[in-house]
Design an enzyme around this catalytic site. Sequence first.
Site, PDB file in Angstrom:
ATOM      1  N   ASN A  11       0.861  -1.186   0.000  1.00  0.00           N
ATOM      2  CA  ASN A  11       0.000   0.000   0.000  1.00  0.00           C
ATOM      3  C   ASN A  11       0.895   1.233   0.000  1.00  0.00           C
ATOM      4  O   ASN A  11       1.432   1.626   1.037  1.00  0.00           O
ATOM      5  CB  ASN A  11      -0.918  -0.012   1.235  1.00  0.00           C
ATOM      6  CG  ASN A  11      -1.825   1.206   1.263  1.00  0.00           C
ATOM      7  OD1 ASN A  11      -1.835   2.006   0.323  1.00  0.00           O
ATOM      8  ND2 ASN A  11      -2.586   1.365   2.333  1.00  0.00           N
ATOM      9  N   TRP A  12       1.041   1.822  -1.177  1.00  0.00           N
ATOM     10  CA  TRP A  12       1.952   2.963  -1.304  1.00  0.00           C
ATOM     11  C   TRP A  12       1.297   4.264  -0.849  1.00  0.00           C
ATOM     12  O   TRP A  12       1.940   5.321  -0.863  1.00  0.00           O
ATOM     13  CB  TRP A  12       2.438   3.072  -2.759  1.00  0.00           C
ATOM     14  CG  TRP A  12       3.324   1.931  -3.161  1.00  0.00           C
ATOM     15  CD1 TRP A  12       4.022   1.100  -2.324  1.00  0.00           C
ATOM     16  CD2 TRP A  12       3.635   1.491  -4.499  1.00  0.00           C
ATOM     17  NE1 TRP A  12       4.739   0.179  -3.052  1.00  0.00           N
ATOM     18  CE2 TRP A  12       4.521   0.393  -4.382  1.00  0.00           C
ATOM     19  CE3 TRP A  12       3.249   1.915  -5.774  1.00  0.00           C
ATOM     20  CZ2 TRP A  12       5.019  -0.281  -5.508  1.00  0.00           C
ATOM     21  CZ3 TRP A  12       3.752   1.245  -6.883  1.00  0.00           C
ATOM     22  CH2 TRP A  12       4.624   0.161  -6.751  1.00  0.00           C
ATOM     23  N   LYS A  13       0.023   4.206  -0.510  1.00  0.00           N
ATOM     24  CA  LYS A  13      -0.698   5.403  -0.032  1.00  0.00           C
ATOM     25  C   LYS A  13      -0.458   6.551  -1.021  1.00  0.00           C
ATOM     26  O   LYS A  13      -0.454   6.300  -2.224  1.00  0.00           O
ATOM     27  CB  LYS A  13      -0.287   5.714   1.413  1.00  0.00           C
ATOM     28  CG  LYS A  13      -0.444   4.476   2.322  1.00  0.00           C
ATOM     29  CD  LYS A  13      -0.298   4.752   3.780  1.00  0.00           C
ATOM     30  CE  LYS A  13      -0.465   3.443   4.572  1.00  0.00           C
ATOM     31  NZ  LYS A  13      -0.424   3.630   6.003  1.00  0.00           N
ATOM     32  N   HIS A 107      -9.940   1.669   4.844  1.00  0.00           N
ATOM     33  CA  HIS A 107      -8.657   1.889   5.544  1.00  0.00           C
ATOM     34  C   HIS A 107      -8.872   2.926   6.650  1.00  0.00           C
ATOM     35  O   HIS A 107      -9.625   3.884   6.470  1.00  0.00           O
ATOM     36  CB  HIS A 107      -7.598   2.359   4.549  1.00  0.00           C
ATOM     37  CG  HIS A 107      -6.206   2.296   5.115  1.00  0.00           C
ATOM     38  ND1 HIS A 107      -5.735   3.227   6.013  1.00  0.00           N
ATOM     39  CD2 HIS A 107      -5.202   1.403   4.934  1.00  0.00           C
ATOM     40  CE1 HIS A 107      -4.492   2.905   6.362  1.00  0.00           C
ATOM     41  NE2 HIS A 107      -4.147   1.799   5.716  1.00  0.00           N
ATOM     42  N   GLU A 186      -5.669  -4.026  10.929  1.00  0.00           N
ATOM     43  CA  GLU A 186      -4.668  -2.961  11.006  1.00  0.00           C
ATOM     44  C   GLU A 186      -4.943  -2.108  12.239  1.00  0.00           C
ATOM     45  O   GLU A 186      -5.696  -1.115  12.148  1.00  0.00           O
ATOM     46  CB  GLU A 186      -4.731  -2.079   9.753  1.00  0.00           C
ATOM     47  CG  GLU A 186      -4.357  -2.787   8.478  1.00  0.00           C
ATOM     48  CD  GLU A 186      -3.689  -1.838   7.484  1.00  0.00           C
ATOM     49  OE1 GLU A 186      -2.617  -2.174   6.992  1.00  0.00           O
ATOM     50  OE2 GLU A 186      -4.236  -0.750   7.226  1.00  0.00           O
ATOM     51  N   GLY A 192       2.363   2.968  11.003  1.00  0.00           N
ATOM     52  CA  GLY A 192       3.362   4.026  10.862  1.00  0.00           C
ATOM     53  C   GLY A 192       4.059   4.401  12.155  1.00  0.00           C
ATOM     54  O   GLY A 192       4.711   5.434  12.225  1.00  0.00           O
ATOM     55  N   SER A 225       3.195  -1.347  10.634  1.00  0.00           N
ATOM     56  CA  SER A 225       4.635  -1.396  10.938  1.00  0.00           C
ATOM     57  C   SER A 225       5.249  -2.759  10.649  1.00  0.00           C
ATOM     58  O   SER A 225       6.111  -3.230  11.403  1.00  0.00           O
ATOM     59  CB  SER A 225       4.892  -0.982  12.395  1.00  0.00           C
ATOM     60  OG  SER A 225       4.542   0.378  12.578  1.00  0.00           O
ATOM     61  N   GLY A 250       2.749  -0.938   4.450  1.00  0.00           N
ATOM     62  CA  GLY A 250       2.842   0.478   4.096  1.00  0.00           C
ATOM     63  C   GLY A 250       4.292   0.874   3.854  1.00  0.00           C
ATOM     64  O   GLY A 250       4.859   0.588   2.796  1.00  0.00           O
ATOM     65  N   GLY A 251       4.914   1.494   4.866  1.00  0.00           N
ATOM     66  CA  GLY A 251       6.263   2.058   4.720  1.00  0.00           C
ATOM     67  C   GLY A 251       7.282   1.110   4.102  1.00  0.00           C
ATOM     68  O   GLY A 251       8.052   1.513   3.218  1.00  0.00           O
TER      69      GLY A 251
HETATM   70  P1  13P Z   1       2.808   0.916   7.822  1.00  0.00           P
HETATM   71  O1  13P Z   1       3.308  -0.424   7.330  1.00  0.00           O
HETATM   72  O2  13P Z   1       3.588   2.078   7.252  1.00  0.00           O
HETATM   73  O3  13P Z   1       2.660   0.955   9.298  1.00  0.00           O
HETATM   74  O4  13P Z   1       1.334   1.097   7.188  1.00  0.00           O
HETATM   75  C1  13P Z   1       0.396   0.088   7.368  1.00  0.00           C
HETATM   76  C2  13P Z   1      -0.798   0.386   6.568  1.00  0.00           C
HETATM   77  O5  13P Z   1      -1.567   1.281   6.887  1.00  0.00           O
HETATM   78  C3  13P Z   1      -1.000  -0.413   5.356  1.00  0.00           C
HETATM   79  O6  13P Z   1      -2.268  -0.212   4.825  1.00  0.00           O
END
Ligand code: 13P
Length: 273
Positions: A11-13, A107, A186, A192, A225, A250-251
């Site tokens: 998920n690159w947001k 989300h 999540e 994050g 995370s 995410g990250g």
């Molecule tokens: P992180 O992996 O950056 O904590 O993000 C998780 C997330 O929200 C994936 O949708």
Amino acid sequence: MSARQITIIANWKANLPPSDEVDLARRIAEGLRSEGRHTVDPSRLRVLLAPSTLGLVPVASLIRREFPTSGLQIAAQDVSAGGPGAFTGESPADHLVAIASAVIVGHSERRRDHHESAEVVGRKLARVARAGLAPVLCLGDDLPNAETEVRVSLVQSQCAQALDAAAQHGCAPRELLAAGLAIAYEPIWAIGTGRPASLAIGEAIARGLRASTGMVDLAVLYGGSVEAAAAASWLGTSAGRTEIDGLLVGGASLEEGHFLAIVRAAARAAGGA
Ligand code: 13P
């Protein structure tokens, strides 16, 4: 347990401009090719890239054009709750179907920033499933210090509200399942923050959701995370899988080395490497 498919989603947001998303997709696809990862049985492991709305078309075109055998699939990060029509700025599921195979719905960042209620989430689930896309329903508590049972019952009730709302919009739970429904647990406090939930919490949520929905084979992913080094402990090995069927990353998905390491761990758990 071990027969369940593993799903890894990047998920690159809204972190990268579309040109950088295309470059990152290329580096991931090249990495998979050089590792021979595309030979992993797609019924056991699927890997999806979820670019920003602006990146969906260029990233999907790149994969289609240059990496058609990579097995990489595309997921949208969101979808319109309405259908095609006079809805300025929206992305209806009926249009996404030409680009993506799955859609992230509900989300916590959308619930927080766009006040998405269970009702809206349910409408989106119904739209996604009816369009033939697989919904990835995000659920999560905001209780960093709660007892596990409290957390489980909160997430069970979030799930029930979303599924009930989808049913009210004409899409029964069995139709969501047939469309490939997965739940992503999540926890908000883990996103994050560098502070992931424990596997024990994730597994308790997975068991709780399978019990409360009666969907014994419901796919439950974890996100929050996730680091490459922890991927194997989230998923287990082909000889001993955990109750977690995949990761929503995410990250760590913004850097191809980390993301490819997560895919390698998933391939081992899926029995493909
Ligand atoms: P992180 O992996 O950056 O904590 O993000 C998780 C997330 O929200 C994936 O949708």
